[in-house]
Design an enzyme around this catalytic site. Structure first.
Site, PDB file in Angstrom:
ATOM      1  N   CYS A 254       0.835  -1.200   0.000  1.00  0.00           N
ATOM      2  CA  CYS A 254       0.000   0.000   0.000  1.00  0.00           C
ATOM      3  C   CYS A 254       0.880   1.265   0.000  1.00  0.00           C
ATOM      4  CB  CYS A 254      -0.994  -0.018   1.151  1.00  0.00           C
ATOM      5  SG  CYS A 254      -2.342   1.184   0.927  1.00  0.00           S
TER       6      CYS A 254
ATOM      7  N   HIS B 213      -3.917  -4.497  -0.502  1.00  0.00           N
ATOM      8  CA  HIS B 213      -3.543  -5.131   0.765  1.00  0.00           C
ATOM      9  C   HIS B 213      -3.665  -6.649   0.629  1.00  0.00           C
ATOM     10  CE1 HIS B 213      -3.259  -1.636   3.492  1.00  0.00           C
ATOM     11  NE2 HIS B 213      -4.184  -1.102   2.718  1.00  0.00           N
TER      12      HIS B 213
ATOM     13  N   GLU C 219      -2.911  -8.797   2.832  1.00  0.00           N
ATOM     14  CA  GLU C 219      -3.369  -9.333   4.116  1.00  0.00           C
ATOM     15  C   GLU C 219      -4.871  -9.187   4.306  1.00  0.00           C
ATOM     16  OE1 GLU C 219      -2.679  -4.990   5.083  1.00  0.00           O
ATOM     17  OE2 GLU C 219      -1.868  -6.495   3.708  1.00  0.00           O
TER      18      GLU C 219
END
Length: 213
Positions: free
Chosen positions: A84, A194, A196
């Site tokens: 990011c 992202h 994650e």
């Protein structure tokens, strides 16, 4: 059985450290959240997260000499992954609200506001990955990743002939305008989305990166 790869998750006051740590552990790595230069330099891989404003992230990064850590790792061919805003600060500079901030300068170009009817770009979107991508290996073309951002790098002016890094593999996405969703450039890789927060697709991407170390 081979030992787990060691990762340093750089703690410089920005980023989803806990969710990123969990995702990297699930990807099969031994993860240390740290600002210690020695640990960050010696790990198999360094992950640079980032959320919020470009200027604030750069300030935090400089505060722990993260720019030098990134530079030293790359000089030695040691892998780095930006996430990011952790991707954005790898470029020469960022412009937010008319304020220009110098970045790490590992890649050319400016991070600027997306020209889109709705900002931030928040939610799931597809990407166009190049052939031979390590990060996106084994994924379908319609695989979606989770984005939250209003700014991005929107062009690429890197001259591979004048670089010590390998030729760059560029992955694009679109929200109002095309923008760089990921870059793979020798030991330096990054994603605007992202991983994650991207479910199974993000888990596969992180696993691919960890296995490449």
């Amino acid at each position: 059985m081979s030992a787990k790869k060691t990762l340093a998750l750089l703690d410089y006051g920005s980023g989803n450290l806990h969710s990123a740590e969990r995702a990297l552990v699930r990807a099969g790595a031994d993860v240390t959240v740290t600002a210690d230069p020695e640990i960050a330099l010696n790990a198999d891989g360094l992950v640079v997260p980032g959320v919020g404003a470009y200027a604030a992230c750069m300030s935090g990064l400089l505060g722990v000499r993260g720019d030098r850590i990134i530079g030293k790792r790359l000089a030695g061919g040691r892998p780095v992954l930006g996430i990011c805003v952790g991707m954005q600060i790898l470029f020469e500079r960022g412009v937010e609200f008319g304020v220009e901030t110098e970045g790490c300068g590992e890649w050319p170009g400016v991070v600027e506001r997306l020209d889109a009817p709705v900002l931030p770009h928040m939610g799931w979107n597809t990407v166009k990955a190049p052939e031979g991508s390590v990060l996106f290996a084994g994924m379908d073309a319609d695989t979606r990743f989770y984005f939250v951002h209003s700014y991005a790098a929107q062009n690429w002016a890197w001259d591979d002939n004048n670089s010590n890094l390998a030729p760059a593999k560029l992955t694009w996405s679109e929200h109002g305008v095309p923008f760089l969703a990921a870059v793979e450039n020798g030991p330096l890789s990054a994603t605007q989305f992202h991983p994650e927060k991207s479910g199974d697709a993000g888990a596969q991407l992180l696993h691919n990166w960890v296995q490449s170390l």
